[in-house]
Design a protein around this motif. Structure first.
Motif, short mmCIF file in Angstrom:
data_model
loop_
_atom_site.label_atom_id
_atom_site.label_comp_id
_atom_site.label_asym_id
_atom_site.label_seq_id
_atom_site.Cartn_x
_atom_site.Cartn_y
_atom_site.Cartn_z
N PRO A 89 -2.41 4.78 2.48
CA PRO A 89 -3.15 3.63 3.01
C PRO A 89 -3.29 3.64 4.53
O PRO A 89 -2.68 4.45 5.22
N ASN A 90 -4.12 2.74 5.03
CA ASN A 90 -4.35 2.63 6.46
C ASN A 90 -3.29 1.74 7.11
O ASN A 90 -3.01 0.65 6.62
N ALA A 91 -2.74 2.20 8.22
CA ALA A 91 -1.72 1.42 8.92
C ALA A 91 -2.29 0.16 9.55
O ALA A 91 -1.54 -0.75 9.91
N PHE A 92 -3.62 0.08 9.66
CA PHE A 92 -4.23 -1.11 10.26
C PHE A 92 -4.65 -2.14 9.20
O PHE A 92 -5.19 -3.20 9.53
N ASP A 93 -4.42 -1.84 7.92
CA ASP A 93 -4.73 -2.81 6.87
C ASP A 93 -3.73 -3.97 6.88
O ASP A 93 -2.66 -3.89 7.52
N ASN A 94 -4.08 -5.03 6.17
CA ASN A 94 -3.23 -6.22 6.16
C ASN A 94 -2.69 -6.55 4.78
O ASN A 94 -2.48 -7.72 4.44
N ASP A 95 -2.43 -5.52 3.98
CA ASP A 95 -1.77 -5.75 2.70
C ASP A 95 -0.40 -6.37 2.96
O ASP A 95 0.23 -6.07 3.98
N PRO A 96 0.08 -7.21 2.07
CA PRO A 96 1.36 -7.89 2.31
C PRO A 96 2.50 -6.94 2.65
O PRO A 96 3.31 -7.22 3.54
N TRP A 97 2.59 -5.80 1.95
CA TRP A 97 3.71 -4.88 2.22
C TRP A 97 3.60 -4.25 3.60
O TRP A 97 4.62 -3.97 4.25
N ILE A 98 2.36 -4.03 4.07
CA ILE A 98 2.17 -3.46 5.40
C ILE A 98 2.54 -4.48 6.47
O ILE A 98 3.21 -4.15 7.47
N LEU A 99 2.14 -5.73 6.28
CA LEU A 99 2.50 -6.77 7.24
C LEU A 99 4.02 -6.96 7.28
O LEU A 99 4.59 -7.17 8.36
N LYS A 100 4.67 -6.88 6.13
CA LYS A 100 6.14 -7.00 6.08
C LYS A 100 6.78 -5.83 6.82
O LYS A 100 7.78 -6.01 7.55
N LEU A 101 6.22 -4.64 6.66
CA LEU A 101 6.75 -3.46 7.34
C LEU A 101 6.61 -3.58 8.85
O LEU A 101 7.54 -3.29 9.60
N VAL A 102 5.45 -4.01 9.30
CA VAL A 102 5.24 -4.20 10.74
C VAL A 102 6.22 -5.23 11.29
O VAL A 102 6.82 -5.04 12.36
N ALA A 103 6.43 -6.31 10.54
CA ALA A 103 7.36 -7.35 10.98
C ALA A 103 8.79 -6.81 11.07
O ALA A 103 9.54 -7.14 12.00
N PHE A 104 9.18 -5.96 10.10
CA PHE A 104 10.52 -5.38 10.14
C PHE A 104 10.68 -4.44 11.33
O PHE A 104 11.72 -4.46 12.01
N VAL A 105 9.66 -3.64 11.62
CA VAL A 105 9.73 -2.75 12.79
C VAL A 105 9.85 -3.58 14.07
O VAL A 105 10.62 -3.23 14.97
N LYS A 106 9.13 -4.66 14.15
CA LYS A 106 9.25 -5.54 15.32
C LYS A 106 10.66 -6.10 15.45
O LYS A 106 11.20 -6.21 16.56
#
Length: 252
Positions: A82-99
């Motif tokens: 998948p694209n890292a710039f997409d806003n699927d729930p799991w991707i948003l959760k991953l970005v939040a965890f990295v933050k």
């Protein structure tokens, strides 16, 4: 410096193709194999493929599972389709965890390809489609002076298979590597972050399987497939990157 064993949580952002899955198990197994090879090559006291590493895996896509931060020394983000710039729930959760990891100073981050882009996104960089198209196969990578210090050689060569990029280096991030097609090849923040756009974990066997599947499903046309296949057997520096990752994670 973290005490040994070095506790690395691999965040599995994608899956391996069938043949690779039979050999390595989940995507975490591919990276675990690479890290163990890097440990053997590093010649660090009490660190080897059989001791000094405690590797755990977490499926962040289907299971949405994450490690407890006090229980780890580092996270490793894998590649993904998948694209890292997409806003699927799991991707948003991953970005939040990295933050969340970035907000503290003890646990460090290493990442490759999609994971590299997720870290760039978490740091505030723009991620999107490359204006120069796909970068595929074993690719020569230029290193900055700092990159040469970090990787211990004058250039790198890594497997690549990506059409998305981090457009610019975020503020406070050191530039380590670049190519004409992808200027942001490796990001570095001392004692905090180290990423690469390429695939140090891939082998020729894995790349051949991925390209065969991409061509069979019509994702790549014949020209792109043949051009990419012509480069998969070239020498690549995956273990060099693994050593650099481990040195970074062990640095005081």
């Amino acid at each position: 410096m973290p005490s040994l064993p070095l506790r690395i949580a691999i965040l599995e952002c994608g899956t391996t193709p069938p043949n690779a899955a039979r050999k390595y198990g989940s995507y975490g197994g591919v990276f675990a194999s690479l890290l163990r090879s890097g440990a053997d090559a590093l010649s660090y006291p009490n660190l080897s493929s059989s001791s000094g590493l405690s590797i755990s895996t977490f499926d962040v896509v289907k299971n949405l599972s994450y490690p407890s931060i006090p229980d780890i020394d580092a996270i490793l983000l894998t590649a993904s389709a998948p694209n890292a710039f997409d806003n699927d729930p799991w991707i948003l959760k991953l970005v939040a965890f990295v933050k969340e990891i970035l907000e503290q100073r003890r646990v460090r981050i290493v990442a490759a390809c999609f994971g590299h882009q997720i870290v760039g996104r978490a740091l505030g960089a723009k991620v999107g489609r490359s204006y120069k198209g796909w970068e595929i196969g074993v690719t020569p990578i230029d290193l900055t002076k700092r990159g040469q210090e970090i990787f211990g050689q004058s250039t790198l060569a890594l497997h690549q298979i990506h059409g998305d990029v981090v457009y610019d280096y975020p503020p406070g991030v050191e530039e380590l590597a670049y190519t004409d097609a992808c200027p942001v090849q490796s990001m570095y923040i001392p004692k905090r972050v180290m990423t690469v756009q390429g695939h140090p974990e891939f082998t020729e066997e894995i790349m051949r399987e991925l390209l065969d599947r991409a061509y069979a499903t019509g994702f790549f046309d014949k020209r792109l497939f043949e051009e990419s296949m012509a480069k998969v057997d070239k020498y690549q520096d995956g273990v060099v990157v693994a050593q650099a990752f481990l040195r970074f994670l062990l640095e005081e």
